[in-house]
Design an enzyme around this catalytic site. Structure first.
Site, PDB file in Angstrom:
ATOM      1  N   SER A 138       0.031  51.470  13.885  1.00 16.61           N
ATOM      2  CA  SER A 138       0.797  50.322  13.880  1.00 16.61           C
ATOM      3  C   SER A 138       2.363  50.011  12.333  1.00 16.61           C
ATOM      4  O   SER A 138       1.285  50.349  11.418  1.00 16.61           O
ATOM      5  CB  SER A 138       1.359  49.619  15.069  1.00 16.61           C
ATOM      6  OG  SER A 138       1.725  48.582  14.943  1.00 16.61           O
ATOM      7  N   TYR A 151      -4.134  41.356  14.399  1.00 20.84           N
ATOM      8  CA  TYR A 151      -3.608  43.153  15.136  1.00 20.84           C
ATOM      9  C   TYR A 151      -4.097  44.441  14.113  1.00 20.84           C
ATOM     10  O   TYR A 151      -4.070  44.770  13.791  1.00 20.84           O
ATOM     11  CB  TYR A 151      -2.513  42.973  16.355  1.00 20.84           C
ATOM     12  CG  TYR A 151      -1.912  44.452  16.828  1.00 20.84           C
ATOM     13  CD1 TYR A 151      -2.531  45.305  17.283  1.00 20.84           C
ATOM     14  CD2 TYR A 151      -1.047  44.839  15.887  1.00 20.84           C
ATOM     15  CE1 TYR A 151      -2.152  46.185  18.100  1.00 20.84           C
ATOM     16  CE2 TYR A 151      -0.220  46.065  16.266  1.00 20.84           C
ATOM     17  CZ  TYR A 151      -0.990  46.790  17.427  1.00 20.84           C
ATOM     18  OH  TYR A 151      -0.302  48.118  17.805  1.00 20.84           O
TER      19      TYR A 151
END
Length: 248
Positions: A138, A151
């Protein structure tokens, strides 16, 4: 012809996993899905069969069961040509700041589990002498931001693992490792978020870019969509003294 080639999509119950498996099936590949939620994966498999006529195998896999990962890889009578890890869990940043178990789940799901599993497949591919590994990371891992740093930290670790694994496999000369960095994607995982339309893509777009980078025009690292490369380059260049004062 690619009719005899096989792909394993880990995280096959997800929206991006579904779209990517469909992309491969449409190109004539044999497809298998692995997921903890086998019922959802089976629904995706049935949809792919209805659209393409391709039979899709479904494997049960709890990626947080570390002890089971080696046997999962070893149990394949014939290794796939390509393995794609879609494993991911956004989690709740506010909860993770106070709930150690929740933070650990986010970190393990986004970093530890996919790293260990792809590492095992890398060893098996190297022994065979061929194979492609794709890890979906990501843009959140490019720089820690207060809104999602648990995250983001896990994705940063996964990106670095893939970089090191790519280096190791390139020196061995047998296995390709691709890092995919999506930005905002319209999925069930992000349905509760207000996403900026110009920077948001569909699962189908992610799937198309994965297939291109892994099978058609080989790339090592890709951003999906490409505008995010510029966005994250700018964010990474902001001096820390200023960056820490920004709400991002």
């Amino acid at each position: 012809m690619t009719a005899s080639k096989t792909v394993l999509v880990i995280g096959g119950s997800s929206d991006i996993g579904h779209a990517t498996a469909l992309r491969y099936a449409e190109r004539g590949w044999q497809v298998a899905l692995a997921a903890r939620d086998t019922a959802a994966a089976r629904r995706n498999a049935d949809d792919i069969k209805a659209r393409t006529g391709t039979e899709v195998a479904v494997h049960a896999l709890d990626v947080l069961d570390t002890a089971a990962l080696a046997s999962f890889v070893e149990d394949f009578s014939a290794l796939p040509d390509t393995v794609i890890s879609m494993i991911g869990e956004l989690g709740d940043q506010a909860r993770a700041e106070h709930d150690v178990a929740h933070a650990a789940m986010i970190m393990r799901t986004n970093f530890e589990a996919p790293s260990l599993l792809l590492g095992l497949f890398a060893n098996a591919f190297a022994a065979r002498g061929s194979g492609t590994l794709v890890g979906v990371s990501s843009v959140a891992g490019d720089r820690g931001r207060g809104s999602n740093y648990v995250y983001g930290a896990a994705k940063a670790g996964f990106s670095q693992f893939l970089s090191g694994l790519r280096n190791r496999m390139a020196l061995a000369g047998a296995v390709r490792v691709v890092t995919v960095k999506p930005g905002f994607v319209r999925t069930r995982m992000t349905a509760h978020l207000k996403l900026p339309a110009p920077l948001t893509v569909s699962p189908a777009r992610v799937a198309a870019d994965i297939f291109a980078a892994a099978e058609e025009r080989p790339r090592d690292v890709i951003y999906v969509g490409r505008r995010f490369w510029l966005v994250m380059t700018i964010i990474k260049l902001i001096p820390e003294a200023l960056f820490k004062r920004l709400k991002l």
